[in-house]
Write an enzyme that holds these catalytic residues in place. Structure first.
Site, PDB file in Angstrom:
ATOM      1  CG  HIS A  73      -0.272  -0.092   2.539  1.00  0.00           C
ATOM      2  ND1 HIS A  73      -0.941   0.105   3.721  1.00  0.00           N
ATOM      3  CD2 HIS A  73       1.011  -0.365   2.889  1.00  0.00           C
ATOM      4  CE1 HIS A  73      -0.110  -0.051   4.736  1.00  0.00           C
ATOM      5  NE2 HIS A  73       1.069  -0.336   4.261  1.00  0.00           N
ATOM      6  CG  HIS A  74       3.943   1.995   2.397  1.00  0.00           C
ATOM      7  ND1 HIS A  74       3.176   2.852   3.151  1.00  0.00           N
ATOM      8  CD2 HIS A  74       4.342   0.999   3.244  1.00  0.00           C
ATOM      9  CE1 HIS A  74       3.113   2.401   4.402  1.00  0.00           C
ATOM     10  NE2 HIS A  74       3.803   1.281   4.477  1.00  0.00           N
ATOM     11  CB  ALA A  75       3.791   1.331  -4.583  1.00  0.00           C
ATOM     12  CG  ASP A 113       1.993   6.142   2.286  1.00  0.00           C
ATOM     13  OD1 ASP A 113       1.824   4.911   2.145  1.00  0.00           O
ATOM     14  OD2 ASP A 113       3.114   6.673   2.211  1.00  0.00           O
TER      15      ASP A 113
END
Length: 391
Positions: free
Chosen positions: A131-133, A173
Site C-alpha cells: 500500500h505504500h507504492a 498512504d
C-alpha cells in the site's frame, strides 16, 4: 455466484525478494500457503492464479516513466534510478523485480474482477496489500500498489462506490494518494501515529482533496502501545458507521500483520486473536453493508515471518472461505516441520495467542483524558461532519 471463496496464488510471487536480511522475507508467503494447505483450506476455496498486470493496467495508477524505470532496474539492478525510489535501502532493486511485482498486482486485480463479476463473493490475495507504492515511485518495500490497481480496475469496470479499509500498522498512504480527489473511493486507515512511525502521514486532518474529494479519506492515528482493547474499540468506533453510510459496492481490506506485539518494526501491542476479530468484523461488514457482499482481502506488512504472519493470514483465508480455523487447534506437525526446514526456527503450536479480546463500544461514551479516545474523537470530528454524520 460461487459459494466458494477465491484464493489467489502463484508460487512465483515468492520471487518478490529484496535479498538476505531485508525484513520483507518472501518465506512468509510460502509459509502462509503451507499452513493454508496443512489445514485443508485449499480444498474449500478455489485456488487460482491470475496473469501479471500488464502495462495498460499498471498505468491505471502508475506513471509510464516509473513503470519504465522499474523495468530497467529489473534487468540491471545496478542501473536503478533512486529518483524513483528504486535501489534504496528500503526498496533494493533485484533481477525480475518488475515481473514479480506485476504478478502480485495481477492477483489483486484478478481478485477484484472476480468479485465484481459475481464469480465469488470473497477473494483473498495475501501476497498483496503493498500500500505504500506511489504513482511515480517505490516506497516502504512496495513497488506497484496492487490495492490501488484493484480499486482502479473496479472503477474502470463501472463501480461507483468502493471502500478501502486498511488495518496495517503503517498508514495506507499510497492508496490514499491515488484516490485523494475521487469521491467514489472511501479510504479508511487505522495505523500507529505518524509521530512514531513511517511514513509520518495519516493525520486525522487528512480528509481528502477540497471539493469533491473532501471527506473521502479517513485516518485514525493510534498511540504507540495500543493493545487489543483500544485497537478494536477504535475500529468499531469508526469503520461500521462509515460503511453503513457509504454502502460500497465492493469492500477492499488490507490486513498487514505488523500490528502484532511481536512485530520488530512497529510499536502496537495487538494479538493474533484481535487481528482475527477484525478479519471477522470485515467479513460481517461485507455481508451487512456491501452490495453482493463483495469482499477483496489483501495481506500487507508483517515481519514476524514465522510466529505471526502465516497464522494471521491463514485465519483470513479461512474466514473468507466460510471455513474459519479454530484458534485453539493444534497446528499440524507437517507445517511445523516445514517451518524448521526452511528457517531453523521453532513454529508456534496453536492458532491463538491465548487472548480473548474485549472492548468497550463507542456508544458507551468516551474518556476525554484517554489517548486512544482522543485519537478516535480527532478522527470523528475531522471527517464525520463532512459526510453528514454526527461526530
Amino acid at each position: 455466484m460461487s459459494g466458494r471463496g477465491l484464493l489467489m496464488w502463484d508460487e512465483a510471487v515468492t520471487k518478490y525478494d529484496f535479498g538476505a536480511g531485508h525484513p520483507m522475507d518472501p518465506v512468509r508467503l510460502a509459509l502462509t500457503m503451507g499452513l493454508v494447505r496443512a489445514y485443508g483450506l485449499d480444498r474449500v476455496v478455489d485456488v487460482v492464479a491470475a496473469k501479471p498486470a500488464g502495462d495498460s493496467t499498471l498505468r491505471l495508477v502508475h506513471h509510464e516513466d516509473y513503470v519504465a524505470a522499474v523495468r530497467a532496474a529489473s534487468v540491471d539492478p545496478r542501473a536503478a534510478d533512486q529518483s524513483f525510489g528504486l535501489g534504496t535501502m528500503d526498496d533494493p532493486a533485484f533481477v525480475g523485480m518488475h515481473e514479480a511485482s506485476a504478478l502480485i498486482a495481477g492477483q489483486s486485480v484478478g481478485a477484484a474482477e472476480a468479485v465484481w463479476r459475481g464469480e465469488a463473493e470473497h477473494a483473498v490475495n495475501f501476497a498483496g496489500g503493498l500500500h505504500h507504492a506511489m504513482p511515480g515511485s517505490a516506497s516502504g518495500f512496495c513497488i506497484y500498489n496492487d490495492a490501488s490497481l484493484a480499486i482502479a480496475r473496479l472503477l474502470e469496470l463501472g463501480a461507483e462506490r468502493v471502500a478501502y479499509v486498511d488495518v496495517d500498522v503503517h498508514h495506507g498512504d499510497g492508496v490514499q494518494a491515488a484516490f485523494w480527489e475521487d469521491p467514489r473511493v472511501l479510504t479508511v486507515s487505522l495505523h500507529e501515529h505518524p509521530r512514531t512511525l513511517f511514513p509520518q502521514t495519516g493525520w486525522p486532518e487528512e480528509t481528502g482533496a477540497a471539493g469533491a474529494g473532501e471527506g473521502s479519506a479517513v485516518n485514525v492515528a493510534l498511540p504507540a502501545g495500543t493493545g487489543d482493547a483500544g485497537w478494536l474499540r477504535a475500529f468499531h468506533a469508526v469503520v461500521p458507521e462509515l460503511l453503513a453510510d457509504f454502502r460500497p459496492q465492493v469492500l477492499v481490506t488490507q490486513h498487514g500483520a505488523d500490528t502484532h506485539f511481536e512485530d520488530p518494526l512497529a510499536h502496537l501491542a495487538v494479538s493474533l486473536d484481535a487481528q482475527r476479530a477484525v478479519q471477522e468484523a470485515c467479513h460481517s461488514l461485507a455481508h451487512e453493508y456491501v452490495e453482493g457482499a463483495r469482499w477483496v482481502a489483501l495481506g500487507g506488512g508483517g515481519y514476524a515471518v514465522v510466529d505471526v504472519v502465516p497464522r494471521s493470514w491463514t485465519h483470513l483465508v479461512g474466514i473468507a472461505a466460510h471455513a474459519p480455523v479454530d484458534p485453539e487447534s493444534v497446528i499440524p506437525s507437517s507445517w511445523r516441520d516445514e517451518v524448521y526446514a526452511r528457517t531453523r526456527q521453532l513454529a508456534p503450536g496453536r492458532m491463538t495467542d491465548g487472548r480473548t479480546p474485549e472492548w468497550r463500544g463507542w456508544e458507551e461514551g468516551y474518556d476525554p483524558a484517554d489517548r486512544l479516545d482522543q485519537a478516535v474523537v480527532a478522527t470523528r470530528r475531522a471527517v464525520f461532519p463532512l459526510r453528514g454524520l454526527l461526530a
